[in-house]
Write an enzyme that holds these catalytic residues in place. Structure first.
Site, PDB file in Angstrom:
ATOM      1  N   ARG A  45       8.273   0.610   3.053  1.00 24.32           N
ATOM      2  CA  ARG A  45       8.720  -0.547   3.834  1.00 24.32           C
ATOM      3  C   ARG A  45       7.614  -1.585   3.919  1.00 24.32           C
ATOM      4  NH1 ARG A  45      11.528   2.623   8.944  1.00 24.32           N
ATOM      5  NH2 ARG A  45      13.327   3.498   7.820  1.00 24.32           N
TER       6      ARG A  45
ATOM      7  N   ASP B 155       5.686  -5.033   4.854  1.00 27.73           N
ATOM      8  CA  ASP B 155       5.641  -5.855   6.061  1.00 27.73           C
ATOM      9  C   ASP B 155       6.010  -7.304   5.757  1.00 27.73           C
ATOM     10  OD1 ASP B 155       4.792  -3.731   7.686  1.00 27.73           O
ATOM     11  OD2 ASP B 155       2.683  -4.105   7.214  1.00 27.73           O
TER      12      ASP B 155
ATOM     13  N   TYR C 281      -0.608  -0.028  -4.214  1.00 24.24           N
ATOM     14  CA  TYR C 281      -0.654  -1.402  -3.707  1.00 24.24           C
ATOM     15  C   TYR C 281      -1.836  -2.139  -4.331  1.00 24.24           C
ATOM     16  CZ  TYR C 281       2.866  -0.898  -0.017  1.00 24.24           C
ATOM     17  OH  TYR C 281       4.039  -0.726   0.676  1.00 24.24           O
TER      18      TYR C 281
ATOM     19  N   ARG D 133      -4.443  -3.779   4.229  1.00 21.09           N
ATOM     20  CA  ARG D 133      -4.991  -5.055   4.694  1.00 21.09           C
ATOM     21  C   ARG D 133      -6.214  -4.870   5.580  1.00 21.09           C
ATOM     22  NH1 ARG D 133       0.188  -7.625   7.214  1.00 21.09           N
ATOM     23  NH2 ARG D 133      -1.294  -9.251   7.854  1.00 21.09           N
TER      24      ARG D 133
END
Length: 260
Positions: free
Chosen positions: A53, A55, A113, A201
């Site tokens: 999921r 963001d 990622y 992040r």
């Protein structure tokens, strides 16, 4: 009784104008747009499940989703038909019919990622929506040395944002954490079995500080050891983050009745 089939899609999307993948009442989401397109194509209201999921503002090149359908449309029609109804910033790249036992979340062995940093003294209008500008030169060697401390199985609570979301376990297995330079772009690649909220992040925010000489490698390692929610800061903007790939033990083609 009509038999339902399970369809798996791979998606690419620009997450800039969406409030994340997951459906939210009154707000644009990737899931919401995809479910509307499925309804228009098949006439069915179906819930879509995603492998990861993303963001708000996060992009994807290799998101994987599944849904059930009574439609007998061939998979190439799911690709062309859904792309016809989807907005231009979301695209179905491939579609597969898979066995009922296949689960896009539980069967995934890792997620990949990438975070894109524009390491340049000037901004780039062409890259603004897909990278984060850091004007001062980054010491990639130092940042990579710090990142190696993440490899393996660790309690990474320090890299999760304390945003009120209940997390059953903050232990994650990291297979890769590495920065590479490509001209003005610095790309951070991270592969793990799964990710905590804002983990990438927050990790990038710390590694940038290491690369700028504002945090030592030992200080970075101490953040890992502290295991305190929200300790890793700052959280870099979502615009530079992209879900690159979901990895499974075997290709979709080995699980499919139809693969186009």
């Amino acid at each position: 009784m009509t038999k339902t089939a399970k369809i798996v899609l791979t998606l690419e999307y620009d997450g800039t104008r969406y409030h994340g993948f997951q459906w939210q009442a009154g707000l644009p989401s990737i899931q919401g747009e995809l479910e509307k397109a499925i309804k228009r194509l098949t006439g069915e209201r179906r819930r879509v499940i995603a492998a990861s999921r993303t963001d708000a503002g996060v992009h994807a090149k290799g998101q994987v989703v599944s849904f059930r359908t009574e439609s007998s449309l061939p998979t190439n029609t799911f690709i062309s038909g859904l792309n016809y109804y989807l907005p231009r910033d979301i695209a179905v790249k491939s579609a597969y019919r898979v066995s009922d036992s296949f689960n896009v979340r539980r069967d995934a062995i890792s997620r990949e990622y990438s975070y894109y940093i524009l390491n340049s003294p000037t901004r780039s209008p062409m890259r603004e929506a897909f990278s984060y500008l850091v004007a001062s030169p980054l010491d990639i060697e130092a940042a990579n040395q710090a990142a190696q401390a993440l490899i393996g199985e660790h309690d990474l609570a320090s890299f999760a944002s304390g945003n009120g979301v209940r997390i059953k376990s903050t232990v994650r297995r990291v297979f890769k954490a590495q920065l590479q330079r490509d001209g003005e772009l610095v790309i951070f690649n991270m592969v793990a079995n799964s990710f905590l909220p804002h983990q990438v992040r927050n990790t990038v925010g710390c590694l940038i500080r290491v690369g700028l000489g504002k945090m030592s490698i030992d200080e970075f390692r101490s953040i890992i050891k502290r295991r305190k929610l929200g300790m890793a800061r700052p959280t870099v903007p979502a615009c530079g983050l992209c879900l690159s790939r979901i990895n499974y033990p075997s290709p979709f083609g080995e699980r499919c009745n139809e693969n186009l």
